[in-house]
Each structure stands twice: as structure tokens, then as C-alpha cells.
Design a protein around this motif. Structure first.
Motif, PDB file in Angstrom:
ATOM      1  N   THR A  72       0.667  -1.263   0.038  1.00  0.00           N
ATOM      2  CA  THR A  72       0.142   0.045  -0.050  1.00  0.00           C
ATOM      3  C   THR A  72       0.859   1.245   0.028  1.00  0.00           C
ATOM      4  O   THR A  72       2.016   1.234   0.734  1.00  0.00           O
ATOM      5  N   PHE A  73       0.535   2.088  -1.004  1.00  0.00           N
ATOM      6  CA  PHE A  73       1.236   3.308  -0.960  1.00  0.00           C
ATOM      7  C   PHE A  73       0.679   4.765  -0.498  1.00  0.00           C
ATOM      8  O   PHE A  73      -0.507   4.785  -0.644  1.00  0.00           O
ATOM      9  N   ASP A  74       1.429   5.412   0.230  1.00  0.00           N
ATOM     10  CA  ASP A  74       0.943   6.885   0.458  1.00  0.00           C
ATOM     11  C   ASP A  74       2.056   7.833   0.430  1.00  0.00           C
ATOM     12  O   ASP A  74       3.251   7.373   0.053  1.00  0.00           O
ATOM     13  N   LYS A  75       1.974   8.965   0.765  1.00  0.00           N
ATOM     14  CA  LYS A  75       3.043   9.952   0.641  1.00  0.00           C
ATOM     15  C   LYS A  75       4.362   9.707   1.394  1.00  0.00           C
ATOM     16  O   LYS A  75       5.507   9.896   1.367  1.00  0.00           O
ATOM     17  N   LYS A  76       3.866   8.972   2.791  1.00  0.00           N
ATOM     18  CA  LYS A  76       5.025   8.523   3.599  1.00  0.00           C
ATOM     19  C   LYS A  76       5.705   7.192   3.656  1.00  0.00           C
ATOM     20  O   LYS A  76       6.474   6.712   4.275  1.00  0.00           O
ATOM     21  N   SER A  77       5.062   6.592   2.413  1.00  0.00           N
ATOM     22  CA  SER A  77       5.607   5.058   2.078  1.00  0.00           C
ATOM     23  C   SER A  77       7.125   4.893   2.033  1.00  0.00           C
ATOM     24  O   SER A  77       7.809   5.893   1.394  1.00  0.00           O
ATOM     25  N   SER A  78       7.665   3.821   2.715  1.00  0.00           N
ATOM     26  CA  SER A  78       9.115   3.742   2.576  1.00  0.00           C
ATOM     27  C   SER A  78       9.501   2.665   1.717  1.00  0.00           C
ATOM     28  O   SER A  78      10.695   2.510   1.461  1.00  0.00           O
ATOM     29  N   PHE A  79       8.487   2.177   1.238  1.00  0.00           N
ATOM     30  CA  PHE A  79       8.812   1.070   0.202  1.00  0.00           C
ATOM     31  C   PHE A  79       8.247   1.057  -1.394  1.00  0.00           C
ATOM     32  O   PHE A  79       7.319   2.233  -1.304  1.00  0.00           O
ATOM     33  N   PHE A  80       8.772   0.844  -2.055  1.00  0.00           N
ATOM     34  CA  PHE A  80       8.473   0.865  -3.657  1.00  0.00           C
ATOM     35  C   PHE A  80       8.344  -0.473  -4.102  1.00  0.00           C
ATOM     36  O   PHE A  80       8.880  -1.577  -3.592  1.00  0.00           O
ATOM     37  N   PHE A  81       7.751  -0.777  -5.268  1.00  0.00           N
ATOM     38  CA  PHE A  81       7.589  -2.062  -5.840  1.00  0.00           C
ATOM     39  C   PHE A  81       8.372  -1.627  -7.345  1.00  0.00           C
ATOM     40  O   PHE A  81       8.248  -0.734  -7.839  1.00  0.00           O
ATOM     41  N   SER A  82       9.253  -2.801  -7.651  1.00  0.00           N
ATOM     42  CA  SER A  82      10.053  -2.519  -8.820  1.00  0.00           C
ATOM     43  C   SER A  82       9.856  -3.684  -9.842  1.00  0.00           C
ATOM     44  O   SER A  82       9.570  -4.891  -9.374  1.00  0.00           O
ATOM     45  N   TYR A  83       9.667  -3.508 -10.953  1.00  0.00           N
ATOM     46  CA  TYR A  83       9.393  -4.602 -12.266  1.00  0.00           C
ATOM     47  C   TYR A  83      10.031  -4.192 -13.498  1.00  0.00           C
ATOM     48  O   TYR A  83       9.839  -2.787 -14.154  1.00  0.00           O
ATOM     49  N   LYS A  84      10.680  -4.706 -14.238  1.00  0.00           N
ATOM     50  CA  LYS A  84      11.606  -4.578 -15.223  1.00  0.00           C
ATOM     51  C   LYS A  84      12.400  -3.092 -15.381  1.00  0.00           C
ATOM     52  O   LYS A  84      11.794  -2.216 -16.253  1.00  0.00           O
ATOM     53  N   GLY A  85      12.834  -3.025 -14.348  1.00  0.00           N
ATOM     54  CA  GLY A  85      13.507  -1.657 -14.149  1.00  0.00           C
ATOM     55  C   GLY A  85      12.585  -0.225 -13.875  1.00  0.00           C
ATOM     56  O   GLY A  85      13.064   0.705 -13.700  1.00  0.00           O
ATOM     57  N   LYS A 109      10.054   1.686 -11.186  1.00  0.00           N
ATOM     58  CA  LYS A 109       9.797   1.602  -9.600  1.00  0.00           C
ATOM     59  C   LYS A 109       8.393   2.240  -9.396  1.00  0.00           C
ATOM     60  O   LYS A 109       7.848   3.250 -10.243  1.00  0.00           O
ATOM     61  N   PHE A 110       7.662   1.767  -8.724  1.00  0.00           N
ATOM     62  CA  PHE A 110       6.296   2.087  -8.431  1.00  0.00           C
ATOM     63  C   PHE A 110       6.111   2.609  -7.134  1.00  0.00           C
ATOM     64  O   PHE A 110       6.432   1.763  -6.285  1.00  0.00           O
ATOM     65  N   ASN A 111       5.390   3.862  -6.966  1.00  0.00           N
ATOM     66  CA  ASN A 111       5.281   4.234  -5.591  1.00  0.00           C
ATOM     67  C   ASN A 111       4.017   5.232  -5.531  1.00  0.00           C
ATOM     68  O   ASN A 111       3.403   5.099  -6.474  1.00  0.00           O
TER      69      ASN A 111
END
Length: 168
Positions: A92-105, A107-109
Motif C-alpha cells: 500500500t502506498f501513500d506519501k509517507k511510504s518507505s517501500f516501492f515496488f519494482s518491475y523490469k527497471g 519503480k512504482f510508488n
């Protein structure tokens, strides 16, 4: 009520279009964390869970009385844990998220817009009503061995969640 419309929209899109895919083995959390990982390896990097929850298996499609998994929550991440092995379920993303999801180079946040995914998933992105307050699309698993689906959810045009689930 909005949730019902959202789900109906997702079902309609998945029924009318060939579903594009996302390969589990190529996706990562924060560019390095694999989606399947041992609890010990996860906790060596990210410490202990914020919460571990045992669901009512009768409420979960595909599970039975022999099921023994739990949901493992750490910040914005949700994994399913069974016999010490953790499998990604949701970020789950919000402006304070410390994580991102990556796929094929890529970055999703929380700053990812629907159009940012055009190069990876052109057909899925075409099917999204970008003016809707809540929108999303489904992707297939990218593997003949898995039958999971990926749900990308957007609110006000930005990504708020990515979820891997098994349809009934």
C-alpha cells in the motif's frame, strides 16, 4: 457502493480484454527484496512484524480446515506466511511510504500515475477510466504454473496499492 462499481469495472475489463502479465520472479520490493522469502531472511533486514494475523480460513476462497497460513504485516507490506516461507500479497502506498515496488527497471510508488505504466502494460492502461475517482486494472501472473492475478489500484490518478491474489 464505490467499491462495488470498482470491482464490477475490474471484472468487465478482465472479461473483455486479454490480460497482460506480471512475472512474480522479476518483481521486487525496494529493488532487492524478492516476493517469496523466508521469514528469517526478511527479519534479518526489516526486523519483526508489526502484526501477524490468523484469518478465518472459512472466509478465504481456496482454503480449507487444513490451512495453516497467517498474514504477516510490516509497515505498508502484507505477506502470507506458511511454514516459515513468506509470499507477497499487497503493498500500500501513500506519501509517507518507505517501500516501492519494482518491475523490469520501473519503480512504482505513491507518485506513480496510470500513464507511467503505459510502456509495461499498454492494453491494461488503455482500459482504465483515468477520470474516475478510483480506478484500476488486472494483470495475469506471467507463469503457466501460477493462477494468481495482480490488481493495481489508483485513487485520484495515483497508485495506492498493488495486490497479488488468487481468484475463486
Amino acid at each position: 457502493m464505490k467499491l462495488i462499481y470498482f470491482l464490477l469495472t475490474l471484472i468487465t475489463f478482465s472479461a473483455n480484454a486479454q490480460i497482460e502479465t506480471l512475472n512474480w520472479d522479476e518483481a521486487r520490493i525496494n529493488g532487492k527484496l524478492e516476493l517469496t522469502i523466508s521469514k528469517r531472511d526478511f527479519e534479518a533486514v526489516y526486523k519483526k512484524a508489526d502484526k501477524i494475523f490468523t484469518p478465518d480460513y472459512a472466509d478465504i476462497c481456496g482454503s480449507d480446515e487444513d490451512s495453516n497460513f497467517q498474514y504477516y504485516f510490516y509497515k505498508e507490506l502484507q505477506y502470507e506466511i506458511d511454514n516459515g516461507i513468506m509470499n507477497f500479497r499487497k503493498i500500500t502506498f501513500d506519501k509517507k511510504s518507505s517501500f516501492f515496488f519494482s518491475y523490469k527497471g520501473k519503480k512504482f510508488n505513491a507518485n506513480t500515475k496510470i500513464d507511467d505504466l503505459k510502456t509495461l502494460f499498454p492494453e491494461a492502461v488503455k482500459s482504465v477510466d483515468k477520470d474516475a475517482p478510483e480506478a484500476g486494472f488486472l494483470l495475469g501472473s506471467g507463469s503457466d504454473l501460477d493462477d494468481n492475478l495482480w490488481r493495481f489500484t489508483f485513487k485520484k490518478g495515483v497508485l495506492v496499492a498493488i495486490e497479488s491474489f488468487f481468484p475463486c
